[in-house]
Design a protein around this motif. Sequence first.
Motif: not given
Length: 333
Positions: A89, A95, A314, A317-318, A320-321, A324-325, A332-333
């Motif tokens: 996270e 991290n 928001k 996504v920030r 837990h990248p 999101a990916r 994520t773009s």
Amino acid sequence: MSSAHTPLPVLDLSLADDPARRGAFREELHAAARDTGFLHLTGHGVTAAETARILELTRAFFALPEADRLAVSNLNSPHFRGYTRIGHEVTGGANDWRDQLDVGAERAAPEVGPGDPAFLWLEGPNQWPAALPELRPAVLAWQERLAAVAHRLLRELLASIGAPEDFFDAAFADSPHLHTKLIRYPGADPTGAGQGVGAHKDYGFLTLLLQDSVGGLQVVQDGGFLDVPPLDGAFVVNLGELLEIATEGYLKATDHRVVSPPGAVERFSVPFFYNPRLDTVVRTVPGAYLEKAPGLSADEANPLYREYGRNELKGFVRAHPGVARRWHPDLTS
């Protein structure tokens, strides 16, 4: 939990039941929400046995073999539900040295079409470890229990600033977005970074935190970080960004963090986040207090949205990248 001197206000919610003491309680609540955005809450009606049980089950979950925890990895969930491994996270671009289980209201996944808001993905089923079947009913019951406490506190908070206490009732009446984390801080980070979780503000309305006796929570005050020792029988309550938005900056969402415990000491905590329906658009709360509201400060690194779901997405996504990916690469773009 242990009793300790605390720099935060300590408020007894049961005083709101006493007409003779309700006014003084609301004055103290008003001051805490305006000045620090943090407080200790007692008199909430949640018993010591209930809090001991949820902490017992939290420890039991993290005592499961790693394979059992990874079987409910949040990487399996487009709804950001499930287990996050240590260090996976991200807060403030770094991290966090903790692992956790994210749980929400138990609902079916919605059908999200091309024109639908992406925040609808935050609704959906939880993941539960097969090896600990008692966890599911206990955590879902805990969420409902704390939702009742939080709703009562929210109404008192609105009344304390001279606003209609039922102003947000409709936003919470149908499918509120309840969210609980079971968290372990597994001792010191081998790198020495010390970031259990980095400094951040919560995205929504109210957070009620149950923590064990280890400590490590720190709150920004007067430009520095202040230790908040655990207080026996109390929840730590803090206001989220949406209450700051709803009051034009009058009420305060405050940065806070957790410093990793020393050595091999483990810390366990269970924060509960009380938030409205995802599609809620937060309107300004009416009241004379607005004459003293400073307005919202712009922060390009942390834009604030009046649409709750957008604000919440928001943050997820920030934080837990990896999720999101995998599931939402367009975000994520």
